[in-house]
Design a protein around this motif. Sequence first.
Motif, PDB file in Angstrom:
ATOM      1  N   LEU A 190     -30.212  14.226   1.453  1.00 30.45           N
ATOM      2  CA  LEU A 190     -31.531  14.417   0.560  1.00 30.45           C
ATOM      3  C   LEU A 190     -31.275  15.591  -0.165  1.00 30.45           C
ATOM      4  N   LYS A 191     -31.356  15.518  -1.658  1.00 31.66           N
ATOM      5  CA  LYS A 191     -30.558  16.494  -2.561  1.00 31.66           C
ATOM      6  C   LYS A 191     -32.066  16.865  -3.267  1.00 31.66           C
ATOM      7  N   PRO A 192     -32.204  18.333  -2.323  1.00 30.70           N
ATOM      8  CA  PRO A 192     -33.375  19.164  -3.231  1.00 30.70           C
ATOM      9  C   PRO A 192     -33.168  19.558  -4.889  1.00 30.70           C
ATOM     10  N   ASP A 193     -34.019  19.701  -5.104  1.00 27.49           N
ATOM     11  CA  ASP A 193     -33.772  20.470  -6.769  1.00 27.49           C
ATOM     12  C   ASP A 193     -33.610  22.131  -6.587  1.00 27.49           C
ATOM     13  N   PRO A 194     -32.026  21.821  -7.567  1.00 25.87           N
ATOM     14  CA  PRO A 194     -31.929  23.018  -6.818  1.00 25.87           C
ATOM     15  C   PRO A 194     -32.685  24.674  -7.285  1.00 25.87           C
ATOM     16  N   LYS A 195     -33.383  24.420  -7.760  1.00 23.65           N
ATOM     17  CA  LYS A 195     -34.318  25.899  -7.870  1.00 23.65           C
ATOM     18  C   LYS A 195     -35.389  25.835  -6.556  1.00 23.65           C
ATOM     19  N   THR A 241     -34.012   6.752  -2.950  1.00 25.50           N
ATOM     20  CA  THR A 241     -35.297   6.798  -3.890  1.00 25.50           C
ATOM     21  C   THR A 241     -35.575   8.071  -4.225  1.00 25.50           C
ATOM     22  N   PHE A 242     -36.261   8.650  -5.994  1.00 22.28           N
ATOM     23  CA  PHE A 242     -36.436   9.899  -6.401  1.00 22.28           C
ATOM     24  C   PHE A 242     -37.777   9.866  -7.406  1.00 22.28           C
ATOM     25  N   THR A 243     -37.885  10.923  -7.009  1.00 26.34           N
ATOM     26  CA  THR A 243     -39.135  11.429  -7.841  1.00 26.34           C
ATOM     27  C   THR A 243     -38.877  12.690  -8.918  1.00 26.34           C
ATOM     28  N   GLY A 244     -39.397  12.520  -9.896  1.00 25.63           N
ATOM     29  CA  GLY A 244     -38.272  14.339 -11.504  1.00 25.63           C
ATOM     30  C   GLY A 244     -39.402  12.602 -12.101  1.00 25.63           C
ATOM     31  N   LYS A 250     -34.244   6.537 -15.713  1.00 21.46           N
ATOM     32  CA  LYS A 250     -33.732   5.736 -15.990  1.00 21.46           C
ATOM     33  C   LYS A 250     -31.589   5.791 -15.758  1.00 21.46           C
ATOM     34  N   LEU A 251     -31.840   7.527 -15.927  1.00 22.70           N
ATOM     35  CA  LEU A 251     -30.226   7.513 -15.633  1.00 22.70           C
ATOM     36  C   LEU A 251     -30.313   5.990 -14.298  1.00 22.70           C
ATOM     37  N   LEU A 252     -31.419   6.794 -13.190  1.00 24.96           N
ATOM     38  CA  LEU A 252     -30.274   6.806 -11.564  1.00 24.96           C
ATOM     39  C   LEU A 252     -30.880   5.100 -11.397  1.00 24.96           C
ATOM     40  N   LEU A 266     -38.472   4.490  -7.684  1.00 28.78           N
ATOM     41  CA  LEU A 266     -38.588   5.864  -9.242  1.00 28.78           C
ATOM     42  C   LEU A 266     -40.220   6.426  -9.115  1.00 28.78           C
ATOM     43  N   GLU A 267     -40.756   7.369  -8.479  1.00 23.25           N
ATOM     44  CA  GLU A 267     -41.624   8.472  -9.015  1.00 23.25           C
ATOM     45  C   GLU A 267     -41.793   9.023 -10.150  1.00 23.25           C
ATOM     46  N   LEU A 268     -41.931   8.826 -10.812  1.00 21.31           N
ATOM     47  CA  LEU A 268     -41.825   9.702 -12.427  1.00 21.31           C
ATOM     48  C   LEU A 268     -42.620  10.351 -12.970  1.00 21.31           C
ATOM     49  N   GLY A 269     -42.977   9.907 -14.318  1.00 22.48           N
ATOM     50  CA  GLY A 269     -43.579  10.951 -14.649  1.00 22.48           C
ATOM     51  C   GLY A 269     -45.033  10.488 -15.214  1.00 22.48           C
ATOM     52  N   GLY A 270     -46.101  11.187 -15.869  1.00 21.18           N
ATOM     53  CA  GLY A 270     -47.600  10.792 -16.404  1.00 21.18           C
ATOM     54  C   GLY A 270     -47.936  11.444 -17.242  1.00 21.18           C
ATOM     55  N   LYS A 271     -49.075  10.336 -17.970  1.00 19.92           N
ATOM     56  CA  LYS A 271     -50.249  11.327 -18.747  1.00 19.92           C
ATOM     57  C   LYS A 271     -51.073  10.623 -19.018  1.00 19.92           C
ATOM     58  N   THR A 300     -47.660  18.714 -12.391  1.00 21.86           N
ATOM     59  CA  THR A 300     -48.115  17.221 -11.316  1.00 21.86           C
ATOM     60  C   THR A 300     -48.394  16.632 -12.062  1.00 21.86           C
ATOM     61  N   CYS A 301     -47.299  15.095 -11.422  1.00 22.16           N
ATOM     62  CA  CYS A 301     -46.878  14.198 -12.463  1.00 22.16           C
ATOM     63  C   CYS A 301     -48.478  13.233 -12.932  1.00 22.16           C
ATOM     64  N   THR A 302     -49.502  13.538 -11.790  1.00 17.13           N
ATOM     65  CA  THR A 302     -50.506  12.671 -12.229  1.00 17.13           C
ATOM     66  C   THR A 302     -51.634  13.861 -12.589  1.00 17.13           C
ATOM     67  N   GLU A 399     -46.151  12.318 -24.711  1.00 15.42           N
ATOM     68  CA  GLU A 399     -45.670  13.472 -23.711  1.00 15.42           C
ATOM     69  C   GLU A 399     -45.972  14.493 -22.504  1.00 15.42           C
ATOM     70  N   GLU A 400     -45.253  13.842 -22.171  1.00 16.73           N
ATOM     71  CA  GLU A 400     -45.374  15.299 -20.619  1.00 16.73           C
ATOM     72  C   GLU A 400     -45.417  16.192 -20.685  1.00 16.73           C
ATOM     73  N   ILE A 401     -46.440  17.376 -20.683  1.00 17.61           N
ATOM     74  CA  ILE A 401     -46.154  18.955 -20.802  1.00 17.61           C
ATOM     75  C   ILE A 401     -44.910  19.897 -19.583  1.00 17.61           C
TER      76      ILE A 401
HETATM   77  P1  NAD Z   1     -35.861  16.115 -13.783  1.00 12.42           P
HETATM   78  O1  NAD Z   1     -35.968  14.627 -13.136  1.00 12.42           O
HETATM   79  O2  NAD Z   1     -34.879  16.566 -14.509  1.00 12.42           O
HETATM   80  O3  NAD Z   1     -35.349  16.142 -11.711  1.00 12.42           O
HETATM   81  C1  NAD Z   1     -35.768  15.666 -10.579  1.00 12.42           C
HETATM   82  C2  NAD Z   1     -34.546  15.895  -9.623  1.00 12.42           C
HETATM   83  O4  NAD Z   1     -33.232  15.047 -10.219  1.00 12.42           O
HETATM   84  C3  NAD Z   1     -33.771  16.977  -9.404  1.00 12.42           C
HETATM   85  O5  NAD Z   1     -33.883  17.187  -8.072  1.00 12.42           O
HETATM   86  C4  NAD Z   1     -32.651  17.426 -10.706  1.00 12.42           C
HETATM   87  O6  NAD Z   1     -31.388  17.990  -9.621  1.00 12.42           O
HETATM   88  C5  NAD Z   1     -31.926  15.563 -10.193  1.00 12.42           C
HETATM   89  N1  NAD Z   1     -31.443  15.082 -11.472  1.00 12.42           N
HETATM   90  C6  NAD Z   1     -31.408  15.820 -12.635  1.00 12.42           C
HETATM   91  N2  NAD Z   1     -30.380  14.936 -13.516  1.00 12.42           N
HETATM   92  C7  NAD Z   1     -30.135  14.092 -12.228  1.00 12.42           C
HETATM   93  C8  NAD Z   1     -28.876  13.321 -13.043  1.00 12.42           C
HETATM   94  N3  NAD Z   1     -28.410  12.916 -13.693  1.00 12.42           N
HETATM   95  N4  NAD Z   1     -28.306  12.335 -11.621  1.00 12.42           N
HETATM   96  C9  NAD Z   1     -29.723  13.362 -10.103  1.00 12.42           C
HETATM   97  N5  NAD Z   1     -30.099  13.589 -10.406  1.00 12.42           N
HETATM   98  C10 NAD Z   1     -30.459  14.020 -11.438  1.00 12.42           C
HETATM   99  O7  NAD Z   1     -37.692  16.344 -13.362  1.00 12.42           O
HETATM  100  P2  NAD Z   1     -38.228  17.444 -12.769  1.00 12.42           P
HETATM  101  O8  NAD Z   1     -37.714  18.922 -13.932  1.00 12.42           O
HETATM  102  O9  NAD Z   1     -37.491  18.687 -11.689  1.00 12.42           O
HETATM  103  O10 NAD Z   1     -39.625  17.485 -12.418  1.00 12.42           O
HETATM  104  C11 NAD Z   1     -40.685  17.289 -13.435  1.00 12.42           C
HETATM  105  C12 NAD Z   1     -40.747  16.070 -13.391  1.00 12.42           C
HETATM  106  O11 NAD Z   1     -40.842  15.251 -12.566  1.00 12.42           O
HETATM  107  C13 NAD Z   1     -41.956  15.568 -14.319  1.00 12.42           C
HETATM  108  O12 NAD Z   1     -41.764  14.242 -15.060  1.00 12.42           O
HETATM  109  C14 NAD Z   1     -42.722  14.987 -13.491  1.00 12.42           C
HETATM  110  O13 NAD Z   1     -44.588  14.185 -13.984  1.00 12.42           O
HETATM  111  C15 NAD Z   1     -41.954  13.648 -12.418  1.00 12.42           C
HETATM  112  N6  NAD Z   1     -42.662  13.601 -11.281  1.00 12.42           N
HETATM  113  C16 NAD Z   1     -42.947  13.068 -10.945  1.00 12.42           C
HETATM  114  C17 NAD Z   1     -43.530  12.505  -9.696  1.00 12.42           C
HETATM  115  C18 NAD Z   1     -43.456  11.641  -9.127  1.00 12.42           C
HETATM  116  O14 NAD Z   1     -44.255  11.375  -7.816  1.00 12.42           O
HETATM  117  N7  NAD Z   1     -44.037  10.138 -10.546  1.00 12.42           N
HETATM  118  C19 NAD Z   1     -43.615  13.672  -8.580  1.00 12.42           C
HETATM  119  C20 NAD Z   1     -43.337  15.000  -9.211  1.00 12.42           C
HETATM  120  C21 NAD Z   1     -42.727  14.902 -10.198  1.00 12.42           C
END
Ligand code: NAD
Length: 497
Positions: A190-195, A241-244, A250-252, A266-271, A300-302, A399-401
Amino acid sequence: MSTQETINWAAKAVEITFPTQAIINGKSVDSVSGKTATVFNPATGKALAQVADCTPDDADIAVGYARASYESGVWSQQSPQARKKVLLRWVELIEEHADELALLESLNAGKPISDTCNVDIPGAITTLRWTAEAIDKVYDEIAPTAPNTLALINRMPLGIVLAIVPWNFPLSTTAWKLAPSLATGNSVILKPDPKTPFTALRIAQLAIEAGLPDGVLQVLPGDGANLGKHLSLHPDIDGQTFTGSTAVGKLLTEYSAKSNLKRTFLELGGKSANIVFADADLDKAAEMAAVAGFYNSGQTCTAGTRLLIEESIYDEFLEKVAHYTRQWVPADPLDPGSNMGPVIDQRQLDTIQSYIKIGLEEGARLLCGGNVVASEQGGFFHEPTVFADVNNDMRIAREEIFGPVVSAIPFKDVDDAIRIANDSPYGLAGAVWSRNINTAHKVAAAVRTGTMGVNNYFGGDITVPFGGFKESGNGRDKSLHAMHDYTELKTIWIELD
Ligand code: NAD
């Protein structure tokens, strides 16, 4: 008065211990390099702790232990009942430490303490418990083949799963990934966000205490561009598996293609479009439009960031939205009465402010909010903000703010509402408000999105899948469907005499 309202959270915050080491092979350890990164409190801008800053060297060690634990069968070959026992013990320990986890999450992510006590921590507990309880109740399949064959369709663990999670719901997203991946017998990195590393590290410590075998769960705090990328490219990781953000998603996908085609969910952004018809309960819809826009400070992505309003009630409805918006007041997250904390950091605050400027330049009208507030203590607070007179081509509608900003867009009729809602690269959530079941169902079915509420927003629980269409992603968290993302289907075809 509930217990959480009688607790002096500020006093507890002074005494709390932050978990600061990575978890590798069942132990808390420093990073190989000895490097640490500062973790901040977004409500004050002050440092909370120095946390291990893991690098590819730590990643390789962690993957090695994960592989060894997986191949040994110490977890992957355990009976579902045995895995369930450990996971349920883990849940008990998390429950015993619920106040501590709620405080860690609030200090670290800036979430109101009432939210972490009532939503984030109980939600994570439910996710883990429900999934653990399910694992010895889910059967595999036997195919309807001829009598002289027996075809078994089994679900096998992927092997080593990488879970990368964001800062906006650190514990919730961690639980959504860990519950089904561990339940199905995988070993996990598991890699949490560094923040926001604290709650992930703390529950991993509790997992070890609960008897999760060494090497089955590693937690590596560290950045994305260096550590995350290395892990995602790793040839010995079988699934990720990713949320972000959509950009990182796309990079992953690219890293998977460049390495070993590891399964990628992938669980990603929303509008998301929150669509209000003239025949709806307008007070309820307006109150929930504010919740949909400002809960978790809009991070909140949703979030219901596109508020689509039928033309005939546009002005009347916006007055109601302005009224309910005033009930969202950025304040100290440790005050049990606070409903809105800061955004995560200065960068996020700057992004939000840049979109306020863009919205005004594009010709939208600021109905309320728009400003940075309460910055005296060093925190990153932003007013709840509503833009009126937005059209769907504006950047603030596309765009997602990821902040407390709602864009109100008028529509003519059912077809126009559906057209506008679907005119987005995203498709994560949304809602429709109408007393006419035909209108409501037509719109709910036609909007291309993973979850659609009817006369509610943010509806759902652990029993239903969560995830996106289009550029909002492809995986599904929660419910039994989540198990799919962490298993491979295997056919065993037996010829009988
Ligand atoms: P982010 O994508 O920058 O970061 C998310 C995670 O990815 C972090 O742990 C980060 O360290 C890691 N990461 C960043 N660059 C990477 C790389 N090149 N390779 C591997 N890992 C990398 O997003 P964020 O700013 O932390 O979160 C906000 C975004 O996440 C928003 O766009 C939001 O909508 C989305 N989000 C989606 C959901 C969902 O379930 N769909 C839930 C929460 C947040």
